[in-house]
Design a protein around this motif. Structure first.
Motif, short mmCIF file in Angstrom:
data_model
loop_
_atom_site.label_atom_id
_atom_site.label_comp_id
_atom_site.label_asym_id
_atom_site.label_seq_id
_atom_site.Cartn_x
_atom_site.Cartn_y
_atom_site.Cartn_z
N ALA A 475 0.86 -1.19 0.00
CA ALA A 475 0.00 0.00 0.00
C ALA A 475 0.89 1.24 0.00
CB ALA A 475 -0.92 0.00 1.21
N LEU A 476 0.54 2.21 -0.80
CA LEU A 476 1.34 3.42 -0.95
C LEU A 476 0.70 4.59 -0.22
CD1 LEU A 476 2.18 3.14 -4.76
CD2 LEU A 476 3.59 2.42 -2.82
N CYS A 477 1.54 5.40 0.39
CA CYS A 477 1.09 6.62 1.07
C CYS A 477 1.50 7.81 0.22
CB CYS A 477 1.71 6.70 2.46
SG CYS A 477 1.34 8.20 3.38
N PRO A 478 0.60 8.74 -0.12
CA PRO A 478 -0.76 8.88 0.43
C PRO A 478 -1.87 8.30 -0.45
CG PRO A 478 -0.10 10.90 -0.66
CD PRO A 478 1.04 9.94 -0.85
N GLN A 479 -1.52 7.64 -1.58
CA GLN A 479 -2.56 7.20 -2.52
C GLN A 479 -3.56 6.25 -1.86
OE1 GLN A 479 0.74 7.30 -2.97
NE2 GLN A 479 1.32 7.04 -5.14
N ASP A 480 -3.07 5.26 -1.09
CA ASP A 480 -3.94 4.24 -0.52
C ASP A 480 -4.35 4.54 0.92
OD1 ASP A 480 -3.84 2.55 -2.82
OD2 ASP A 480 -1.81 1.96 -2.22
#
Length: 773
Positions: A475-480
């Protein structure tokens, strides 16, 4: 003043607490004993009743077998045919003596006695229990308990004598007497009595025909039973004894009474309770004496130690502990002093335990969350969750100590691939989390490849080579998400998707949104929906391209939700598989589809329905028995249904799946590999699987006209299936052009909207008739 002293209060409190605990314990033990005895009595009377019924049934089968053997004797049939009375009576006496039957008789088809061992040479008269003869004439044989002319109760059986037509009936009977009751009592563990009753009023008579009871209780039994109903256990009193009593119907005008003594059931528990009372009284006495002695030694120095303890509580570790005599209080003082000196070290260790996983030495979940919260807000980062593959198998095969050591070695490798300020943590079990600060999607994918390369190298433990893979969700921050819990949850969902698809890693961005709340509520509603009959089955017909006829259809489950309308399988089946509830849905679906196929056959419509079987169903040890039982019950041929299994279901446990498929193949059930081409099953598995057809996945069929590659895949699959002797089915055909292409390519059957949409079972026959077959 003695009543106000610490010594007195300590003794009173300790002894009072002990007596309260002991009283509660005794009350709990007494109540528990009563519940255990009641449950054991109910179990024993139920088990005894079941054993009794089975023994009666066994006696009946023995009688029928003996009577059948006698009826098949050629000399005996010849003697009956020639009315050779001496021979008939001799055979009856000899055969009855061999099997222990006291009543042996032969009756002509008109119901008149030919021979009767009870009446000697007198053979005139009709059969004394004509209702048994009437049942035998209807059912071929009959068996029941009846009272004969001598007033004795017998277990009677009648079987026909054919030569080849019916020439007579032979009857046999075992006496139901005290010996019979004693034998059954020894086998069941219960007292057994047989009593008479009035068929019209069901009132019990004042005597018993047979009983394992002694004289006094036997005489008192009928009067005690006047208020007892059949099949309803009740506690009856006989003098000082109590019996759990069950009344069961035995035959016309007779009932059997099964009893279990309450006093005998309670005897072991009463002896334990008596011993427990003695132990409690002794413990109380010893505790009183010990409390008095102990309180005398405590009262003096306790105030001094309390002062020091208050200082330690306030954080003052410099306050010295007073020197006390070297007794228990003195040891307590020394311990308090050592605590004061070492509390700083212990506080350091506590902090370490709060942030570190003790098994691997990695950070734990608390430390991971804290580290994420410390990274700058708005900056890019990636959170990855790794779950080891095959770790449970290693744990089960080699034991938890080896599994723990393996986790430690895995943790060392993982720690070496995460550079500061990144972090690797062990969340729980075989699940690890990674914090990759400043990582974007490209860096996260590069990390995933590096991680799998690291795990690809085998692990060696005690000379044992262990191959451990892993499934990774990213999971990527801030996309997810922007907080740690959201990113961990999204990464966890992606990891489970990677594990289900058996691919190395999955990005959370490919998951879509979180599961909607209505999906979560559906999980709790499925069981109620099954009970309320809200699940329905629709059928999508398959077209036989060679004959242009409909010979089969796929059974598709739907949920007629009272508020949300008709729900497709994708709305609830994945959740049913995850929660294991699919094992309750599948037996219901098998029952519905098999019954429907049987009804169609009875109406002259031969349709072979296909039923989808999940991985949990295929690995269920009860699946084969369920299919056999249901097809037998509905008188449907084994080949009257087809079970569709996906490639992924075969891969979860290939050995067990193949064993179940082989059993179904031996039984004759048709089987199909569903969604062929979308999974990972090898051609080696395809060669050994006992299946009848391949069902090409619809992703290839829908683009077969436009995609040369998909066309090549479908063509090669059709050729492969035919070369292996399998029928090939294409699903997802939506246009006439698709049908024409598949027909020209040699496909056997086609399914899709180009043929028909799924429809209720009641509409399928009319649809087939309308299209001309």
């Amino acid at each position: 003043m003695i009543f106000r002293s610490l010594q007195y209060r300590i003794a009173v409190v300790f002894v009072g607490l002990l007596m309260l605990v002991m009283a509660l314990m005794l009350a709990m033990v007494t109540g528990s004993n009563e519940r255990i005895v009641a449950a054991e009595m109910a179990r024993e009377i139920s088990a005894g009743a079941l054993v009794f019924k089975r023994l009666i049934e066994q006696n009946r089968r023995q009688l029928e077998t003996a009577a059948t053997v006698l009826s098949a004797d050629f000399a005996f049939r010849e003697a009956i045919a020639t009315q050779d009375q001496p021979t008939i009576r001799s055979v009856l006496r000899n055969h009855g003596a061999r099997i222990g039957a006291k009543v042996m008789l032969v009756i002509n088809p008109a119901g008149q006695l030919i021979a009767d061992t009870q009446r000697g040479d007198a053979t005139t008269g009709s059969y004394p229990v004509p209702d048994l003869l009437a049942v035998a004439e209807t059912q071929g044989t009959s068996s029941d308990f009846r009272q004969m002319r001598d007033g004795q109760l017998y277990q009677m059986v009648l079987v026909p004598i054919q030569a080849p037509r019916l020439i007579a009936w032979v009857g046999m009977g075992f006496p139901v007497d005290d010996r019979w009751a004693v034998d059954l009592s020894q086998m069941t563990g219960l007292t057994v009595s047989v009593v008479l009753h009035d068929d019209k009023s069901t009132a019990l008579l004042a005597s018993s025909l047979a009983s394992s009871l002694d004289g006094a209780r036997r005489q008192a039994l009928p009067a005690k039973l006047q208020t007892l109903a059949h099949d309803a256990p009740k506690l009856l009193t006989f003098g000082d004894e109590h019996f759990q009593t069950l009344l069961l119907p035995l035959g016309q005008g007779t009932s059997v009474v099964l009893q279990r003594s309450l006093e005998q059931a309670e005897a072991p528990y009463r002896s334990i309770q008596t011993a427990l009372y003695s132990i409690v009284m002794g413990a109380v006495a010893l505790f009183v004496l010990g409390s008095i002695l102990f309180s005398r030694r405590i009262a003096g120095p306790v105030n001094q130690l309390a002062t020091v303890a208050r200082c330690i509580q306030e954080g003052d570790y410099a306050q010295p502990v007073p020197s006390l005599p070297p007794d228990e209080i003195g040891q307590l003082a020394e311990s308090l002093d050592r605590m004061r000196q070492g509390i700083a070290e212990r506080e350091h260790k506590i902090l370490k335990l709060a942030y570190e996983d003790p098994l691997t030495g990695l950070a734990n979940r608390v430390r991971f969350l804290e580290a994420f919260n410390q990274h700058p807000k708005g900056s890019t980062a990636a959170v990855a969750v790794l779950d080891l593959d095959r770790f449970a198998m290693i744990n089960d095969a080699l034991g938890h100590p080896i599994g723990d050591r393996l986790l430690g070695i895995v943790g060392e490798r993982l720690a070496n691939i995460v550079a500061a300020p990144g972090l690797v943590a062990r969340l729980w079990g075989d699940e690890f989390a990674f914090l990759l600060t400043g990582a974007d999607e490209t860096a996260a994918i590069r990390f995933a490849e590096q991680l799998h390369a690291t795990l690809r190298a085998p692990f060696a433990l005690d000379g044992q080579r262990l191959d451990v893979g892993g499934s990774l969700g990213i999971a990527l921050c801030p996309q997810d998400g922007q907080d740690a819990n959201t990113l961990l949850r999204r990464a966890d969902l992606a990891m489970y998707l990677a594990k289900r698809k058996q691919i190395g890693f999955v990005l959370a961005s490919g998951l879509g949104g979180d599961p909607p709340h209505e999906h979560l509520s559906l999980i709790g509603e499925m069981r109620e929906a099954l009970d309320r009959g809200e699940f329905v089955v629709h059928y999508q017909p398959k077209l036989d391209l060679a004959t242009a006829s409909i010979k089969s259809a796929e059974a598709l489950l739907r949920w007629q939700h009272p508020a949300k309308g008709l729900l497709p399988p994708l709305s609830f089946i994945p959740f049913a598989e995850q929660t294991g509830f699919i094992r309750e849905i599948t037996p219901w679906l098998l029952e519905q589809v098999i019954a429907q196929a049987a009804r169609w056959r009875a109406d002259g419509l031969i349709i072979v329905p296909s039923i989808n079987i999940s991985a949990r169903d295929l690995l269920n040890p009860e699946l084969v028995d369920q299919v056999r039982r249901l097809t037998t019950a509905h008188k449907l041929p084994a080949a009257g249904i087809c079970l569709e299994i996906t490639e992924s279901a075969l891969m979860e446990d290939p050995a067990l799946a193949l064993d179940h498929l082989n059993q179904l193949a031996v039984y004759g059930t048709r089987m199909s590999i569903d969604d062929y081409g979308s999974g990972q099953a090898s051609l080696a598995y395809l060669k050994t699987l006992p299946v009848h057809e391949l069902k090409i996945d619809q992703t290839f069929i829908r683009s077969v006209i436009d995609s040369a590659k998909d066309a090549a895949i479908v063509n090669s699959t059709i050729l492969l299936g035919h070369a292996l002797g399998l029928e090939v089915v294409a699903e997802g055909a939506e246009t006439a052009a698709d049908l024409e292409w598949l027909r020209n390519s040699g496909c056997d059957e086609v399914q899709g909207y180009a043929i028909a949409r799924p429809m209720p079972a009641a509409e399928l026959p009319a649809w087939i008739a309308a299209r001309g077959g």
